[in-house]
Write a protein that holds these residues in place. Structure first.
Motif, PDB file in Angstrom:
ATOM      1  N   LEU A   1      45.146  33.483  55.643  1.00  0.00           N
ATOM      2  CA  LEU A   1      46.427  33.994  56.925  1.00  0.00           C
ATOM      3  C   LEU A   1      47.634  33.074  55.914  1.00  0.00           C
ATOM      4  N   LYS A   2      47.313  31.693  55.857  1.00  0.00           N
ATOM      5  CA  LYS A   2      48.309  30.860  55.191  1.00  0.00           C
ATOM      6  C   LYS A   2      48.814  31.456  53.751  1.00  0.00           C
ATOM      7  N   LEU A   3      48.148  31.568  52.943  1.00  0.00           N
ATOM      8  CA  LEU A   3      48.008  32.378  51.869  1.00  0.00           C
ATOM      9  C   LEU A   3      50.108  33.050  51.726  1.00  0.00           C
ATOM     10  N   PRO A   4      49.970  32.854  50.595  1.00  0.00           N
ATOM     11  CA  PRO A   4      51.432  34.341  49.961  1.00  0.00           C
ATOM     12  C   PRO A   4      50.664  35.306  49.992  1.00  0.00           C
ATOM     13  N   TYR A   5      51.794  35.834  50.332  1.00  0.00           N
ATOM     14  CA  TYR A   5      51.109  37.212  50.241  1.00  0.00           C
ATOM     15  C   TYR A   5      50.267  38.303  48.815  1.00  0.00           C
ATOM     16  N   ASP A   6      51.075  37.734  48.070  1.00  0.00           N
ATOM     17  CA  ASP A   6      49.741  38.324  46.697  1.00  0.00           C
ATOM     18  C   ASP A   6      49.009  37.246  45.855  1.00  0.00           C
ATOM     19  N   PHE A   7      49.075  35.985  46.342  1.00  0.00           N
ATOM     20  CA  PHE A   7      47.715  35.826  46.036  1.00  0.00           C
ATOM     21  C   PHE A   7      46.478  35.658  47.262  1.00  0.00           C
ATOM     22  N   ARG A   8      46.910  36.148  48.196  1.00  0.00           N
ATOM     23  CA  ARG A   8      45.814  36.211  49.164  1.00  0.00           C
ATOM     24  C   ARG A   8      45.711  38.089  48.956  1.00  0.00           C
ATOM     25  N   GLU A   9      46.317  38.700  48.371  1.00  0.00           N
ATOM     26  CA  GLU A   9      45.367  39.790  48.121  1.00  0.00           C
ATOM     27  C   GLU A   9      45.030  39.785  46.841  1.00  0.00           C
ATOM     28  N   CYS A  10      45.212  39.118  46.488  1.00  0.00           N
ATOM     29  CA  CYS A  10      44.014  38.818  44.663  1.00  0.00           C
ATOM     30  C   CYS A  10      43.037  38.233  45.169  1.00  0.00           C
ATOM     31  N   VAL A  11      43.401  37.074  45.812  1.00  0.00           N
ATOM     32  CA  VAL A  11      41.469  36.785  45.959  1.00  0.00           C
ATOM     33  C   VAL A  11      40.935  37.466  47.535  1.00  0.00           C
ATOM     34  N   VAL A  12      41.257  38.059  48.196  1.00  0.00           N
ATOM     35  CA  VAL A  12      40.271  39.222  49.191  1.00  0.00           C
ATOM     36  C   VAL A  12      40.060  40.618  48.378  1.00  0.00           C
ATOM     37  N   MET A  13      41.000  41.223  47.540  1.00  0.00           N
ATOM     38  CA  MET A  13      40.230  42.092  46.433  1.00  0.00           C
ATOM     39  C   MET A  13      38.886  41.526  45.358  1.00  0.00           C
ATOM     40  N   CYS A  14      39.698  40.476  44.853  1.00  0.00           N
ATOM     41  CA  CYS A  14      38.029  40.006  43.796  1.00  0.00           C
ATOM     42  C   CYS A  14      36.851  39.531  44.935  1.00  0.00           C
ATOM     43  N   ASP A  15      36.737  38.323  46.209  1.00  0.00           N
ATOM     44  CA  ASP A  15      35.604  37.230  46.445  1.00  0.00           C
ATOM     45  C   ASP A  15      35.394  38.536  47.678  1.00  0.00           C
ATOM     46  N   VAL A  16      36.068  38.987  48.653  1.00  0.00           N
ATOM     47  CA  VAL A  16      35.849  40.099  49.756  1.00  0.00           C
ATOM     48  C   VAL A  16      35.008  40.886  48.944  1.00  0.00           C
ATOM     49  N   VAL A  17      36.326  41.709  48.185  1.00  0.00           N
ATOM     50  CA  VAL A  17      35.817  42.982  48.293  1.00  0.00           C
ATOM     51  C   VAL A  17      34.512  43.377  47.188  1.00  0.00           C
ATOM     52  N   GLY A  18      35.346  42.274  46.018  1.00  0.00           N
ATOM     53  CA  GLY A  18      34.266  42.223  44.929  1.00  0.00           C
ATOM     54  C   GLY A  18      35.037  43.516  43.671  1.00  0.00           C
ATOM     55  N   LEU A  19      36.021  43.648  43.694  1.00  0.00           N
ATOM     56  CA  LEU A  19      36.422  44.273  42.548  1.00  0.00           C
ATOM     57  C   LEU A  19      36.669  44.084  41.484  1.00  0.00           C
ATOM     58  N   THR A  20      36.305  43.846  39.649  1.00  0.00           N
ATOM     59  CA  THR A  20      36.935  43.232  38.848  1.00  0.00           C
ATOM     60  C   THR A  20      38.714  42.795  38.680  1.00  0.00           C
ATOM     61  N   TYR A  21      38.933  41.846  38.098  1.00  0.00           N
ATOM     62  CA  TYR A  21      40.460  41.756  37.499  1.00  0.00           C
ATOM     63  C   TYR A  21      40.728  43.082  37.038  1.00  0.00           C
ATOM     64  N   GLU A  22      40.472  44.105  36.291  1.00  0.00           N
ATOM     65  CA  GLU A  22      41.143  44.869  35.596  1.00  0.00           C
ATOM     66  C   GLU A  22      41.490  46.196  36.568  1.00  0.00           C
ATOM     67  N   GLU A  23      40.527  46.251  37.381  1.00  0.00           N
ATOM     68  CA  GLU A  23      40.824  46.793  38.913  1.00  0.00           C
ATOM     69  C   GLU A  23      41.377  46.821  39.893  1.00  0.00           C
ATOM     70  N   ILE A  24      41.911  44.883  39.911  1.00  0.00           N
ATOM     71  CA  ILE A  24      42.256  44.370  40.735  1.00  0.00           C
ATOM     72  C   ILE A  24      44.250  45.052  40.408  1.00  0.00           C
ATOM     73  N   ALA A  25      44.066  44.852  39.074  1.00  0.00           N
ATOM     74  CA  ALA A  25      44.881  44.539  38.022  1.00  0.00           C
ATOM     75  C   ALA A  25      46.229  46.081  38.434  1.00  0.00           C
ATOM     76  N   GLU A  26      45.523  46.689  37.892  1.00  0.00           N
ATOM     77  CA  GLU A  26      45.383  48.534  38.284  1.00  0.00           C
ATOM     78  C   GLU A  26      45.893  48.695  39.346  1.00  0.00           C
ATOM     79  N   ALA A  27      45.335  48.493  40.593  1.00  0.00           N
ATOM     80  CA  ALA A  27      45.797  48.387  42.168  1.00  0.00           C
ATOM     81  C   ALA A  27      46.969  48.150  42.508  1.00  0.00           C
ATOM     82  N   ALA A  28      47.105  46.429  41.778  1.00  0.00           N
ATOM     83  CA  ALA A  28      48.465  45.717  42.458  1.00  0.00           C
ATOM     84  C   ALA A  28      49.805  46.361  41.259  1.00  0.00           C
ATOM     85  N   GLU A  29      49.420  47.096  39.854  1.00  0.00           N
ATOM     86  CA  GLU A  29      50.229  47.585  39.295  1.00  0.00           C
ATOM     87  C   GLU A  29      50.641  46.230  38.426  1.00  0.00           C
ATOM     88  N   VAL A  30      49.675  44.886  37.492  1.00  0.00           N
ATOM     89  CA  VAL A  30      50.743  44.017  37.275  1.00  0.00           C
ATOM     90  C   VAL A  30      49.182  43.357  36.213  1.00  0.00           C
TER      91      VAL A  30
END
Length: 169
Positions: A116-145
């Motif tokens: 909760l102390k991480l800036p949102y953009d970093f928290r979101e990517c870490v959670v999508m990768c390490d908690v949800v288990g998405l690939t970098y490509e899926e995260i890129a598509e979801a976050a549109e970056v």
């Protein structure tokens, strides 16, 4: 092979409901907000399924999830956090590395509060990768970056987490 069948929203609820809840809980630390988000996402999925063009279903679903989350935060206009109950602290003997702990969804309260102390953009990517288990490509598509941005946010986010979790002895 024809195009992938479009799942029904019941399929989505069954297959992804827990992941969506986890995503929201890790970002907010609040079980009620997380439950509300799952409802909102399923509502949006239900409305959007007839317009869904078969492609990357995961990318589409997580973009909806992320947008619903950000809309919810905007509506509240406050950083969502919740106090941690004192009696809920788990004591770790030999501490596994933050990466190992993050890989498990049962995150300790220490890691949750560090997240909760991480800036949102970093928290979101870490959670999508390490908690949800998405690939970098899926995260890129979801976050549109770009994928490179996702890679650097995850790398920097994990590094910040490690620093937050290294207690002075």
């Amino acid at each position: 092979m024809g195009p992938e069948p479009v799942p029904t929203w019941e399929d989505v609820a069954r297959r992804y409901g827990r992941q969506i809840y986890n995503f929201a809980y890790r970002l907010t630390g609040n079980p009620d907000d997380a439950a509300d988000l799952v409802q909102e996402v399923l509502l949006r999925v239900r409305k959007g399924l007839d317009r869904y063009v078969p492609g990357s279903f995961e990318g589409w679903l997580w973009r909806i999830t992320r947008n619903a989350f950000l809309d919810g935060v905007r509506k509240k206009q406050r950083r969502p956090t919740s106090p941690l109950p004192e009696d809920d602290r788990t004591t770790l003997g030999a501490s596994p590395s933050p990466d190992e702990v993050l890989a498990g969804v049962r995150l300790s309260e220490d890691i949750q509060s560090a997240l909760l102390k991480l800036p949102y953009d970093f928290r979101e990517c870490v959670v999508m990768c390490d908690v949800v288990g998405l690939t970098y490509e899926e995260i890129a598509e979801a976050a549109e970056v770009p994928v490179g941005t996702v890679r650097s946010r995850i790398h920097r986010g994990r590094k910040m987490l490690r620093e937050l979790l290294t207690w002075p002895v």
